[in-house]
Structure formats: C-alpha cells, structure tokens
Design a protein around this motif. Structure first.
Motif, PDB file in Angstrom:
ATOM      1  N   GLY A  48      21.801  44.797  17.192  1.00 58.96           N
ATOM      2  CA  GLY A  48      20.696  43.938  16.709  1.00 58.96           C
ATOM      3  C   GLY A  48      19.526  44.194  17.105  1.00 58.96           C
ATOM      4  N   SER A  49      19.154  45.123  18.106  1.00 60.22           N
ATOM      5  CA  SER A  49      17.888  45.233  18.742  1.00 60.22           C
ATOM      6  C   SER A  49      16.988  46.255  18.208  1.00 60.22           C
ATOM      7  CB  SER A  49      18.112  45.288  20.355  1.00 60.22           C
ATOM      8  OG  SER A  49      17.048  45.385  20.989  1.00 60.22           O
ATOM      9  N   PRO A  50      15.858  46.018  18.302  1.00 62.48           N
ATOM     10  CA  PRO A  50      14.910  47.086  18.016  1.00 62.48           C
ATOM     11  C   PRO A  50      14.489  47.956  18.882  1.00 62.48           C
ATOM     12  CG  PRO A  50      13.737  45.021  18.138  1.00 62.48           C
ATOM     13  CD  PRO A  50      15.079  44.727  18.051  1.00 62.48           C
ATOM     14  N   PRO A 102      13.766  58.253  25.168  1.00 59.33           N
ATOM     15  CA  PRO A 102      13.859  57.785  23.829  1.00 59.33           C
ATOM     16  C   PRO A 102      12.762  56.936  23.172  1.00 59.33           C
ATOM     17  CG  PRO A 102      15.718  58.195  24.611  1.00 59.33           C
ATOM     18  CD  PRO A 102      14.844  58.231  25.702  1.00 59.33           C
ATOM     19  N   GLY A 103      12.049  57.159  21.955  1.00 56.71           N
ATOM     20  CA  GLY A 103      11.217  56.296  21.349  1.00 56.71           C
ATOM     21  C   GLY A 103       9.850  56.539  22.092  1.00 56.71           C
ATOM     22  N   GLY A 104       9.617  57.337  22.858  1.00 53.97           N
ATOM     23  CA  GLY A 104       8.371  57.801  23.290  1.00 53.97           C
ATOM     24  C   GLY A 104       7.510  56.511  23.869  1.00 53.97           C
ATOM     25  N   GLY A 105       6.177  56.337  23.409  1.00 52.60           N
ATOM     26  CA  GLY A 105       5.472  55.332  23.814  1.00 52.60           C
ATOM     27  C   GLY A 105       4.492  55.456  24.986  1.00 52.60           C
ATOM     28  N   TYR A 106       4.019  54.604  25.627  1.00 50.45           N
ATOM     29  CA  TYR A 106       2.916  54.663  26.461  1.00 50.45           C
ATOM     30  C   TYR A 106       3.046  53.713  27.749  1.00 50.45           C
ATOM     31  CZ  TYR A 106      -1.923  54.800  28.435  1.00 50.45           C
ATOM     32  OH  TYR A 106      -3.134  55.057  29.207  1.00 50.45           O
ATOM     33  N   VAL A 126      10.137  51.936  17.161  1.00 54.23           N
ATOM     34  CA  VAL A 126      11.137  50.831  16.727  1.00 54.23           C
ATOM     35  C   VAL A 126      12.394  51.452  16.260  1.00 54.23           C
ATOM     36  CG1 VAL A 126      11.719  48.712  15.269  1.00 54.23           C
ATOM     37  CG2 VAL A 126       9.359  48.865  16.118  1.00 54.23           C
ATOM     38  N   ARG A 127      13.624  50.830  16.923  1.00 56.67           N
ATOM     39  CA  ARG A 127      15.059  51.703  16.580  1.00 56.67           C
ATOM     40  C   ARG A 127      15.353  50.934  15.226  1.00 56.67           C
ATOM     41  NH1 ARG A 127      19.984  49.339  17.140  1.00 56.67           N
ATOM     42  NH2 ARG A 127      21.679  51.027  16.975  1.00 56.67           N
TER      43      ARG A 127
END
Length: 312
Positions: A48-50, A102-106, A126-127
C-alpha cells in the motif's frame, strides 16, 4: 523551532546474520514484497506504500541498523538541511547527490549523536502501489521506528534541534523516571520514538495495517506460525494505536499496528503518561502485562554500526 525540512519516514535498513531466514520471515509471513534483490541484499516494499521499499535487508556478520531514511519535499530542502547540519558540526557521511538505490532520487547521509546513519532524500520515484483490500492482513506502510538510546535526553535534543522533530507525548515510571519520547515530523503522532536503554539499538519497527480486522488477522497468522510474541494484542494510550510485538529470526522486534492518532499540530499539547498504570500501556486490557522482562525483550543486541557508514 527551525523550519521543518523533512516530511515523512521512508524506510529502515537492517544488517542481519541470516539473510535467507529473514527474507523468508518478511515475505512469506510478515507480508512484505521483495521488489529488488541481489546476493545477500533485498529491498522489501509494502503493497500500500508509494515508497520504493520500507525495509532493506543486508546480510552481515554484524547485526545493526544500517540506516533510517526520511523524505524531504525538494532537492533544495535536501541541500538546505545538509548545509545546516554541516554548519552545526554534525558529521556528514556523504554530500548531497544522486542516489543509487531503487527509485533513485537526491540525498545525503550523516551520523546522529550516537552514531546511527540517517539518510534524507527527495525526488525518489513513486512506486506503483495499490489500495490494500478489506481482509488483506499485510502492511500498508512503515508506521514508525523506535530506537533505544543510552542517552535519550541528548538524542531527543539532537532530533529536535537538527531535524525539527516535535514531542508528542512522554512515558514515565514513578521509580525509573522518563523512559520513552514520541517524536513527530508531520501530523502522525510519531514517526520516531526514543526509548531509554543501556545501549543504542533498534527497539522496534512498526507496520501499519488497513484496519482492526486486518491487524487482528495478521496478528493471528504470526501467532499460529509459532513466532515468539513479546506483547499484545492491545491498544496504547499514547498514540491510541493498536500493538502486537513479535521477534523476527534475528531477534529484532517488529510490530503490527493500526489507527495511529493524527494530531492537530497547532493545538496539541504533549502529555506525560505514567506507564505503570495498566490503562496507559494497554487501554483494552487484552495484552500480557508490561513488566521488566517484557521491556528487556526489546533492548536488542548492542548496535554494531555506530559511526560506521553502511555500504550503499
């Protein structure tokens, strides 16, 4: 209080001696989903989590909290927070930059006052997630993380000063004094709590269920599987959330919960609750009695990861 630049709890990363046994527990029993795996490394998501993942498991001879990760709203906020911490003399592990998880980002990492690794990130993809359905007894999200601290007053002060956490409530005991502090970074009653303990370690990680029925179904499933229950099921007064605490195969305490209180931050005034009163520990009166033996089950092993940066 300085401007709050972090927004929410993302994930908790654990180093464990037996990766395969832990993975079996979290996927086939606890209800998390292995999304990304490599040899001795798995990223576990909540349906249920993004968030890309809520738990990372890494096989290691040294049992430890690898890191606790929080989100920020923007890259500018990440940069501002890193700059503020550096100016205050907090030891940065990495400067802000692109993340390889996973998801990358900064984001960036730093050590807190007791040597835990903390990560702050923004722009993580966002997953693809879904609404957990009625009757599904699987976690919706990571609710909160509770850490044991040998110097909880200083640890509370660190998170208030540097990350703008606010105190929601405190637990005290007439003989032992103040024992636990519930800290928030948004309207949820707590995303982090700090417990007095002889040594720094993980106290527990808590996973939000869809509702009371799903919470009880999950609790029953884990009980039927023969997993050691520490405490519960019951309902706390501070936070008004339900609780069922179990030990995972490595001896870490994991909690199923639901209905954690959402506060009006503009009007909230912290309480000091005496947890020697049964109704403070458990409003329902259904859980086994809280005593020193039960409390010590969540002291956990001393964390081996203090002031040692984990592998990326």
């Amino acid at each position: 209080m300085p401007e709050r630049l972090i927004t929410h709890l993302r994930h908790v990363d654990l180093a464990v001696p037996d990766h395969a046994k832990q993975l079996e527990f979290y996927t086939n029993l606890w209800g998390l989903k292995a999304e990304h795996s490599d040899t001795g490394l798995t990223f576990l998501a909540a349906e249920g989590s993004p968030e890309q993942y809520v738990v990372r498991l890494r096989e290691s001879a040294d049992k430890r909290i690898d890191l606790i990760a929080f989100g920020a709203a923007s890259r500018a906020d990440v940069d501002a927070l890193a700059g503020n911490l550096a100016r205050d003399g907090v030891r940065l592990i990495t400067e802000p930059g692109d993340l390889q998880t996973p998801g990358g980002g900064y984001g960036f990492r730093f050590f807190d006052n007791e040597g835990r690794t903390i990560e702050i990130s923004a722009d993580v993809a966002v997953r693809k997630h879904r609404a957990v359905e009625e009757g599904e007894s699987i976690p919706v999200r990571l609710s909160h993380v509770v850490i044991n601290s040998a110097d909880p007053e200083s640890t509370r002060a660190f998170y208030e000063k540097h990350l703008s956490f606010a105190l929601s409530d405190t637990l005290m005991h007439p003989r032992m004094g103040e024992m636990m502090w519930f800290m928030r970074i948004n309207a949820w009653h707590h995303s982090l709590a700090i417990a007095r303990c002889p040594h720094p370690s993980l106290h527990h990680a808590s996973f939000e269920m869809r509702g009371l029925d799903e919470y009880m179904r999950g609790t029953g499933r884990v009980l039927r599987a023969g997993v050691e229950k520490i405490w519960g099921p019951g309902r706390h007064l501070a936070g008004n959330n339900t609780f069922s605490y179990f030990l995972d195969p490595s001896g870490n305490t994991m909690e199923y919960t639901t209905e954690l209180e959402v506060l009006d931050e503009d009007t909230w005034h912290p309480h000091v609750y005496d947890f020697s009163k049964p109704e403070v520990s458990d409003q329902w009166g259904t859980a086994n009695a809280m005593n020193e033996f039960v409390a010590q089950r969540s002291f956990n092993d001393p964390d081996q990861g203090l002031f040692v940066a984990p592998p990326v």
